[in-house]
Scaffold this motif. Sequence first.
Motif, PDB file in Angstrom:
ATOM      1  N   LYS A 201     100.677  22.708  53.830  1.00 55.95           N
ATOM      2  CA  LYS A 201     100.001  22.475  52.550  1.00 55.95           C
ATOM      3  C   LYS A 201      99.116  21.235  52.565  1.00 55.95           C
ATOM      4  N   LYS A 202      99.172  20.476  53.650  1.00 53.45           N
ATOM      5  CA  LYS A 202      98.344  19.274  53.731  1.00 53.45           C
ATOM      6  C   LYS A 202      96.894  19.657  54.022  1.00 53.45           C
ATOM      7  N   PRO A 203      95.950  18.885  53.496  1.00 54.15           N
ATOM      8  CA  PRO A 203      94.530  19.250  53.648  1.00 54.15           C
ATOM      9  C   PRO A 203      94.023  19.154  55.081  1.00 54.15           C
ATOM     10  N   MET A 204      93.173  20.105  55.459  1.00 51.77           N
ATOM     11  CA  MET A 204      92.522  20.089  56.769  1.00 51.77           C
ATOM     12  C   MET A 204      91.052  20.466  56.581  1.00 51.77           C
ATOM     13  N   ASP A 205      90.172  19.509  56.828  1.00 50.56           N
ATOM     14  CA  ASP A 205      88.741  19.766  56.722  1.00 50.56           C
ATOM     15  C   ASP A 205      88.233  20.406  58.012  1.00 50.56           C
ATOM     16  N   LYS A 206      87.300  21.328  57.874  1.00 47.97           N
ATOM     17  CA  LYS A 206      86.716  21.979  59.053  1.00 47.97           C
ATOM     18  C   LYS A 206      85.256  21.581  59.162  1.00 47.97           C
ATOM     19  N   LYS A 207      84.896  21.040  60.321  1.00 46.96           N
ATOM     20  CA  LYS A 207      83.536  20.563  60.571  1.00 46.96           C
ATOM     21  C   LYS A 207      83.043  21.138  61.891  1.00 46.96           C
ATOM     22  N   THR A 208      81.803  20.847  62.212  1.00 41.97           N
ATOM     23  CA  THR A 208      81.251  21.176  63.525  1.00 41.97           C
ATOM     24  C   THR A 208      80.628  19.915  64.098  1.00 41.97           C
ATOM     25  N   ALA A 209      80.380  19.927  65.404  1.00 41.78           N
ATOM     26  CA  ALA A 209      79.738  18.770  66.037  1.00 41.78           C
ATOM     27  C   ALA A 209      78.357  18.544  65.429  1.00 41.78           C
ATOM     28  N   ALA A 210      77.679  19.632  65.068  1.00 47.99           N
ATOM     29  CA  ALA A 210      76.337  19.514  64.466  1.00 47.99           C
ATOM     30  C   ALA A 210      76.385  18.786  63.130  1.00 47.99           C
ATOM     31  N   ASP A 211      77.504  18.924  62.395  1.00 47.89           N
ATOM     32  CA  ASP A 211      77.647  18.219  61.117  1.00 47.89           C
ATOM     33  C   ASP A 211      77.562  16.712  61.316  1.00 47.89           C
ATOM     34  N   TYR A 212      77.944  16.264  62.496  1.00 43.52           N
ATOM     35  CA  TYR A 212      77.915  14.827  62.798  1.00 43.52           C
ATOM     36  C   TYR A 212      76.717  14.443  63.661  1.00 43.52           C
ATOM     37  N   GLY A 213      75.828  15.405  63.876  1.00 44.88           N
ATOM     38  CA  GLY A 213      74.634  15.115  64.660  1.00 44.88           C
ATOM     39  C   GLY A 213      74.893  14.888  66.128  1.00 44.88           C
ATOM     40  N   VAL A 214      75.974  15.478  66.632  1.00 44.67           N
ATOM     41  CA  VAL A 214      76.338  15.291  68.044  1.00 44.67           C
ATOM     42  C   VAL A 214      76.005  16.554  68.833  1.00 44.67           C
ATOM     43  N   ASP A 215      75.214  16.395  69.876  1.00 48.00           N
ATOM     44  CA  ASP A 215      74.833  17.503  70.740  1.00 48.00           C
ATOM     45  C   ASP A 215      75.881  17.645  71.845  1.00 48.00           C
ATOM     46  N   VAL A 216      76.560  18.787  71.891  1.00 49.49           N
ATOM     47  CA  VAL A 216      77.608  18.991  72.896  1.00 49.49           C
ATOM     48  C   VAL A 216      77.126  19.865  74.050  1.00 49.49           C
ATOM     49  N   THR A 217      75.822  19.850  74.289  1.00 55.65           N
ATOM     50  CA  THR A 217      75.274  20.587  75.422  1.00 55.65           C
ATOM     51  C   THR A 217      75.916  20.086  76.712  1.00 55.65           C
ATOM     52  N   PRO A 218      76.379  20.991  77.579  1.00 52.97           N
ATOM     53  CA  PRO A 218      77.032  20.569  78.831  1.00 52.97           C
ATOM     54  C   PRO A 218      76.157  19.640  79.669  1.00 52.97           C
ATOM     55  N   ARG A 219      76.774  18.634  80.275  1.00 50.48           N
ATOM     56  CA  ARG A 219      76.062  17.675  81.117  1.00 50.48           C
ATOM     57  C   ARG A 219      76.320  17.909  82.604  1.00 50.48           C
ATOM     58  N   PHE A 220      77.112  18.934  82.910  1.00 53.16           N
ATOM     59  CA  PHE A 220      77.414  19.208  84.316  1.00 53.16           C
ATOM     60  C   PHE A 220      77.701  20.694  84.498  1.00 53.16           C
ATOM     61  N   ASP A 221      77.680  21.139  85.734  1.00 57.12           N
ATOM     62  CA  ASP A 221      78.036  22.505  86.087  1.00 57.12           C
ATOM     63  C   ASP A 221      79.271  22.481  86.982  1.00 57.12           C
ATOM     64  N   VAL A 222      80.160  23.431  86.784  1.00 55.05           N
ATOM     65  CA  VAL A 222      81.343  23.553  87.628  1.00 55.05           C
ATOM     66  C   VAL A 222      80.959  24.404  88.844  1.00 55.05           C
ATOM     67  N   ILE A 223      81.019  23.818  90.019  1.00 58.38           N
ATOM     68  CA  ILE A 223      80.685  24.535  91.247  1.00 58.38           C
ATOM     69  C   ILE A 223      81.875  25.361  91.720  1.00 58.38           C
ATOM     70  N   SER A 224      83.044  24.724  91.781  1.00 56.26           N
ATOM     71  CA  SER A 224      84.244  25.434  92.237  1.00 56.26           C
ATOM     72  C   SER A 224      85.487  24.641  91.868  1.00 56.26           C
TER      73      SER A 224
END
Length: 253
Positions: A201-224
């Motif tokens: 019953k406790k409050p839980m707000d739902k947001k996205t990274a875009a709501d905070y102006g944060v770009d979560v575009t990957p900065r690396f690739d997984v090779i193996s």
Amino acid sequence: MARILVGCKRVIDYAVKIRVKPDKTGVVKQNVKHSLNPFDEIAVEEAVRMKEAKVAAEVIAVSCGPSQCQETLRTALAMGADKAIHVEIGEKEYERVTSLHVAKILSKVTEEVKADIVIVGKQSIDDDSAQTAQMTASILGWPQASFISKAEKSDDMLKITREIDGGLENITVKLPAVLSADLRLNEPRYATLPNIMKAKKKPMDKKTAADYGVDVTPRFDVISVVDPPTREAGVKVESVDDLIGKLKDAGVV
């Protein structure tokens, strides 16, 4: 009175045997038990204890990741956090979210809720980066105390005992500050059934990274991703001279 923000990461449970995917792109996470990162659990416990000691007025838990992170936040709420914020990041994107992405989000949330103390675990048990607290402090421009094993409030300061390679170090930090919890800071409580029910019953707000102006575009690739090499069997030596000889051959001495 202070407001505390606590970072809560959802990780594969510590008791699960990790398996690498057949295509070597990562580890198997589907149908695998997940739980609150143990070091973050210690951070939640410390924040709740500060509230019980009247050092803080409110504890806010925050987690970044897919929708399943809400279960992790419910655990923090059942332990005593007052409310939660879920910053939703798609499962595919989340695979390559870094500590810097999370630190940027935490700093924005900190400013939004006007927190005075940010506490996170010293590291997560999946990637073991141990970077989030330090990066968050840098972005906010706040003092930091990492790897803490004791914290006491004194006026607008915190007296901190932190674990270092040589033993223990005693420092003071002025609030607001960012802390990272070490293993010996406390022993987290078990969430009781009544508190688990209250947590729903406790409050839980739902947001996205875009709501905070944060770009979560990957900065690396997984090779193996591969399993660590199998440890080779030891060798029994007949004498100290044989031991020294083998150590010399190995370049140890």
